[in-house]
Design an enzyme around this catalytic site. Structure first.
Site, PDB file in Angstrom:
ATOM      1  N   ASN A  44       0.826  -1.210   0.000  1.00 32.75           N
ATOM      2  CA  ASN A  44       0.000   0.000   0.000  1.00 32.75           C
ATOM      3  C   ASN A  44       0.859   1.258   0.000  1.00 32.75           C
ATOM      4  O   ASN A  44       2.051   1.217   0.315  1.00 32.75           O
ATOM      5  CB  ASN A  44      -0.931   0.010   1.207  1.00 32.75           C
ATOM      6  CG  ASN A  44      -0.195   0.320   2.490  1.00 32.75           C
ATOM      7  OD1 ASN A  44       0.871  -0.234   2.746  1.00 32.75           O
ATOM      8  ND2 ASN A  44      -0.739   1.215   3.276  1.00 32.75           N
ATOM      9  N   ILE A  45       0.240   2.352  -0.349  1.00 31.78           N
ATOM     10  CA  ILE A  45       0.852   3.679  -0.225  1.00 31.78           C
ATOM     11  C   ILE A  45      -0.124   4.523   0.590  1.00 31.78           C
ATOM     12  O   ILE A  45      -1.288   4.667   0.200  1.00 31.78           O
ATOM     13  CB  ILE A  45       1.084   4.354  -1.590  1.00 31.78           C
ATOM     14  CG1 ILE A  45       1.995   3.495  -2.469  1.00 31.78           C
ATOM     15  CG2 ILE A  45       1.697   5.741  -1.394  1.00 31.78           C
ATOM     16  CD1 ILE A  45       2.190   4.057  -3.864  1.00 31.78           C
ATOM     17  N   CYS A  54      -4.468   0.916  -1.741  1.00 33.86           N
ATOM     18  CA  CYS A  54      -4.324  -0.300  -0.938  1.00 33.86           C
ATOM     19  C   CYS A  54      -3.303  -1.270  -1.550  1.00 33.86           C
ATOM     20  O   CYS A  54      -3.018  -1.233  -2.748  1.00 33.86           O
ATOM     21  CB  CYS A  54      -5.657  -1.014  -0.845  1.00 33.86           C
ATOM     22  SG  CYS A  54      -6.923  -0.088   0.028  1.00 33.86           S
ATOM     23  N   GLU A  56      -3.823  -4.424  -2.058  1.00 31.49           N
ATOM     24  CA  GLU A  56      -4.520  -5.258  -3.050  1.00 31.49           C
ATOM     25  C   GLU A  56      -4.541  -4.540  -4.401  1.00 31.49           C
ATOM     26  O   GLU A  56      -4.329  -5.138  -5.449  1.00 31.49           O
ATOM     27  CB  GLU A  56      -5.968  -5.545  -2.628  1.00 31.49           C
ATOM     28  CG  GLU A  56      -6.088  -6.355  -1.364  1.00 31.49           C
ATOM     29  CD  GLU A  56      -6.299  -5.476  -0.149  1.00 31.49           C
ATOM     30  OE1 GLU A  56      -5.635  -4.425  -0.024  1.00 31.49           O
ATOM     31  OE2 GLU A  56      -7.116  -5.854   0.701  1.00 31.49           O
ATOM     32  N   CYS A  87     -10.979  -3.832   1.566  1.00 37.68           N
ATOM     33  CA  CYS A  87     -11.923  -2.734   1.787  1.00 37.68           C
ATOM     34  C   CYS A  87     -12.967  -2.735   0.666  1.00 37.68           C
ATOM     35  O   CYS A  87     -12.832  -3.464  -0.323  1.00 37.68           O
ATOM     36  CB  CYS A  87     -11.174  -1.398   1.832  1.00 37.68           C
ATOM     37  SG  CYS A  87     -10.622  -0.810   0.218  1.00 37.68           S
ATOM     38  N   CYS A  90     -11.572  -2.038  -2.919  1.00 39.80           N
ATOM     39  CA  CYS A  90     -10.859  -3.171  -3.514  1.00 39.80           C
ATOM     40  C   CYS A  90     -11.825  -4.279  -3.907  1.00 39.80           C
ATOM     41  O   CYS A  90     -11.623  -4.949  -4.924  1.00 39.80           O
ATOM     42  CB  CYS A  90      -9.790  -3.685  -2.554  1.00 39.80           C
ATOM     43  SG  CYS A  90      -8.370  -2.570  -2.426  1.00 39.80           S
TER      44      CYS A  90
HETATM   45 ZN   LIG Z   1      -8.615  -1.611  -0.404  1.00 41.84          ZN
END
Ligand SMILES: [Zn+2]
Length: 129
Positions: A44-45, A54, A56, A87, A90
């Site tokens: 993630n960033i 994210c 993913e 989330c 995603c």
């Molecule tokens: Zn996500």
């Protein structure tokens, strides 16, 4: 690839690192197995102003770079070693890039595994499935 190997791969990219006072990376790592049988990973960033993404999302971007859209299995894990469900954004991303991804297996804690469609009840694109 077994779940524990995929979890280990996600863990290998989940180590928090500050890039600037406004941005960190790697608080969450993700790994997936794509329809082509290959594994992709991402981290993630976290940026100020909500412009990060994210782990993913990052793994999916690596997969998309090779023109693959089908995700067989995916997992995300934070820097404390905890598995995290995807989330809402995603979940939508996975669902919209390939409708067969409704069958994507999401690895959860306690060796639990669910299909994406179980995390997206009453899916708004259901008429296309
Ligand atoms: Zn996500």
């Amino acid at each position: 690839m077994e779940n524990n190997e995929l979890i280990k791969l996600a863990k290998s990219v989940s180590s928090d690192r500050e890039l600037t006072p406004a941005a960190t990376i790697g608080g969450v790592g993700s790994a997936l197995i794509a329809g082509n049988g290959r594994a992709y990973k991402g981290k993630n960033i976290d940026c100020s102003c909500g412009i990060g993404f994210c782990a993913e999302h990052s793994a999916i971007a690596a997969m998309i770079t090779e023109d693959e859209t089908r995700i067989e299995k995916i997992v995300a894990i934070n820097a404390d070693g905890e598995i995290m469900p995807p989330c809402g954004r995603c979940r939508e991303l996975m669902g919209q890039i390939n409708f067969d991804n409704q069958k994507t297996k999401i690895i959860l804690n306690n060796n639990e595994e669910v299909e994406l469609k179980e995390l997206l009840p009453h899916y708004w694109l259901e008429k296309y499935l």
